[in-house]
Design a protein around this motif. Sequence first.
Motif, short mmCIF file in Angstrom:
data_model
loop_
_atom_site.label_atom_id
_atom_site.label_comp_id
_atom_site.label_asym_id
_atom_site.label_seq_id
_atom_site.Cartn_x
_atom_site.Cartn_y
_atom_site.Cartn_z
N ASP A 115 19.23 -6.72 3.08
CA ASP A 115 18.00 -6.89 3.83
C ASP A 115 16.84 -7.20 2.87
OD1 ASP A 115 16.57 -6.17 6.62
OD2 ASP A 115 15.36 -5.37 4.96
N GLU A 116 16.18 -8.33 3.09
CA GLU A 116 15.13 -8.77 2.17
C GLU A 116 13.90 -7.88 2.20
OE1 GLU A 116 14.19 -12.88 2.67
OE2 GLU A 116 16.25 -13.57 2.29
N TRP A 117 13.52 -7.42 3.40
CA TRP A 117 12.33 -6.56 3.52
C TRP A 117 12.51 -5.29 2.70
CZ3 TRP A 117 11.53 -1.55 4.88
CH2 TRP A 117 10.21 -1.14 5.09
N ALA A 118 13.66 -4.65 2.85
CA ALA A 118 13.91 -3.39 2.15
C ALA A 118 13.98 -3.60 0.64
CB ALA A 118 15.20 -2.77 2.66
N ASN A 119 14.57 -4.69 0.21
CA ASN A 119 14.64 -4.94 -1.23
C ASN A 119 13.28 -5.31 -1.80
OD1 ASN A 119 17.30 -4.28 -1.49
ND2 ASN A 119 18.06 -6.37 -1.68
N GLU A 120 12.42 -5.92 -0.99
CA GLU A 120 11.05 -6.19 -1.42
C GLU A 120 10.30 -4.87 -1.62
OE1 GLU A 120 7.61 -8.26 -2.55
OE2 GLU A 120 9.69 -8.91 -2.39
N ALA A 121 10.52 -3.94 -0.70
CA ALA A 121 9.91 -2.61 -0.84
C ALA A 121 10.40 -1.93 -2.12
CB ALA A 121 10.24 -1.75 0.38
N THR A 122 11.68 -2.08 -2.41
CA THR A 122 12.26 -1.53 -3.64
C THR A 122 11.58 -2.11 -4.86
OG1 THR A 122 14.43 -1.19 -2.59
CG2 THR A 122 14.37 -1.32 -4.99
N SER A 123 11.40 -3.42 -4.88
CA SER A 123 10.79 -4.09 -6.03
C SER A 123 9.37 -3.62 -6.26
CB SER A 123 10.81 -5.61 -5.83
OG SER A 123 12.13 -6.10 -5.78
N LYS A 124 8.59 -3.50 -5.20
CA LYS A 124 7.20 -3.04 -5.32
C LYS A 124 7.16 -1.60 -5.84
CE LYS A 124 5.41 -6.07 -1.65
NZ LYS A 124 4.58 -6.90 -2.54
N HIS A 125 8.02 -0.78 -5.27
CA HIS A 125 8.09 0.63 -5.70
C HIS A 125 8.37 0.72 -7.18
CE1 HIS A 125 9.24 4.96 -5.12
NE2 HIS A 125 9.96 4.68 -6.20
N ASN A 126 9.37 0.01 -7.64
CA ASN A 126 9.78 0.12 -9.05
C ASN A 126 8.75 -0.48 -9.99
OD1 ASN A 126 12.09 1.39 -8.20
ND2 ASN A 126 13.38 -0.43 -8.35
N ASN B 30 14.07 5.62 -10.41
CA ASN B 30 13.44 4.53 -9.68
C ASN B 30 14.29 4.29 -8.43
OD1 ASN B 30 15.61 2.91 -10.50
ND2 ASN B 30 14.39 1.65 -11.89
N LEU B 31 13.95 3.29 -7.65
CA LEU B 31 14.60 3.11 -6.35
C LEU B 31 15.74 2.11 -6.44
CD1 LEU B 31 14.09 4.39 -3.60
CD2 LEU B 31 12.66 2.43 -3.02
N HIS B 32 16.88 2.48 -5.91
CA HIS B 32 18.02 1.57 -5.82
C HIS B 32 17.74 0.51 -4.77
CE1 HIS B 32 18.50 4.59 -2.72
NE2 HIS B 32 19.39 3.84 -2.11
N PRO B 33 18.49 -0.61 -4.74
CA PRO B 33 18.23 -1.68 -3.76
C PRO B 33 18.52 -1.22 -2.33
CG PRO B 33 20.19 -2.17 -5.07
CD PRO B 33 19.54 -0.98 -5.71
N ASP C 54 0.83 -1.21 0.00
CA ASP C 54 0.00 0.00 0.00
C ASP C 54 0.86 1.26 0.00
OD1 ASP C 54 -2.29 -1.51 -0.01
OD2 ASP C 54 -2.62 -1.38 2.15
N LEU C 55 1.93 1.23 0.81
CA LEU C 55 2.81 2.39 0.88
C LEU C 55 3.49 2.65 -0.47
CD1 LEU C 55 4.15 4.61 2.60
CD2 LEU C 55 5.94 2.95 3.19
N THR D 164 4.33 6.00 -5.16
CA THR D 164 4.49 6.13 -6.62
C THR D 164 3.34 6.92 -7.24
OG1 THR D 164 3.50 3.91 -6.86
CG2 THR D 164 5.91 4.06 -6.89
N THR D 165 2.17 6.83 -6.65
CA THR D 165 1.05 7.66 -7.12
C THR D 165 1.35 9.14 -6.91
OG1 THR D 165 -0.60 5.93 -6.70
CG2 THR D 165 -1.40 8.20 -6.81
#
Length: 354
Positions: A236-247, A216-219, A188-189, A194-195
């Motif tokens: 960190d997997e959580w932060a990289n997951e956030a990066t993937s969703k953002h991008n 876009n967002l770096h890892p 959601d964040l 991105t919106t």
Amino acid sequence: MKMQALLSAFWGVGLLLVLCGARMGSARHNWHAPQTLYAFGDSFVDNGNLRRSPELGETSRQWFFPYGVSNDQATTDEEKATGRFSDYLVQSDFIAKMMGLSLSPPPFESTYGQTCGPTGMNFAYSTTGVFRISFWINLREQVDNFKTMIKSRIISKNHVTHSVALLASSGNDYKQFRFIMNTWQVTDLAWNITTEIATNVERLQNLGVKKILVNNLHPLGCTPSFSRKDNYKACDEWANEATSKHNYFLEQKLGNKKGVLIVDMSSAFDHIIGHGNQDLAQGKQFKHIRKPCCESADHKGYCGQQDKNSNPLYSLCEDPRQYFFWDDAHPTHAGWEAVMAQLQNPIKEFLGVA
């Protein structure tokens, strides 16, 4: 003799026209290339909007040693530290150089929005987010300042028409909620962030900006602030997951939008700091790809921190060129060089510069 003079004059004029035509043709090739830069975002592009303070602190450290230590254009520590979160230059400076400018245009705070030269203006504030997460103004408010300066004619419409805007978000919004968000909340964040970025891109276009660069967002998970807990050996997997969703969401919303180029920071960073990529050419340049050159003694501290007796509470490397990261979040000057070298061709093509 008169005929010979006329022929000489004819050929002279003809040669002049050919030469001028060649020059005009070259000028036409770059006629629509932007000549003015407006930067928005956070510390990846800020060049001094967080005002200089007489006291060292977490949000004023960029004005103190060791920040700017690689600045070879200055001699004293005070002159070297220019308000940039780096040992010298940041992304906006490298974009400006691609456009033929010497450095990023002046920060908004340097004139309090009362004047603006032909090179443009830097509206970005370090520590801020896309949304309001700190005292400093967020992305929307930065665009508001830009809009106000246009309406008051401090910034001319001609400069806006021949400008490029740079929007940089280094993930501060995600860092703010790193310990309290589950997967659904992160999704959601990322959608909301991105919106908001896409909304402000549209606002800039409505104000007359023809070309917009959007990072876009770096890892995030591979940056020192996230990888320190594993001694910089794992991301960190959580932060990289956030990066993937953002991008993913950013590509959906802006990937095919006319006049917009998504600057692929994700790939450029990942080629250097991602999953064991030190074997790649970009990673081989650096002896340390995640460990920062300037490391705080405590994970809650910051680069440049001192105790009450002015003793350093950080360690500083001997050669920043051997390190990709300068501090817990920002690349060194050499790091930025390596990133922007990968990105300069698509950026120059998009901007129409040689």
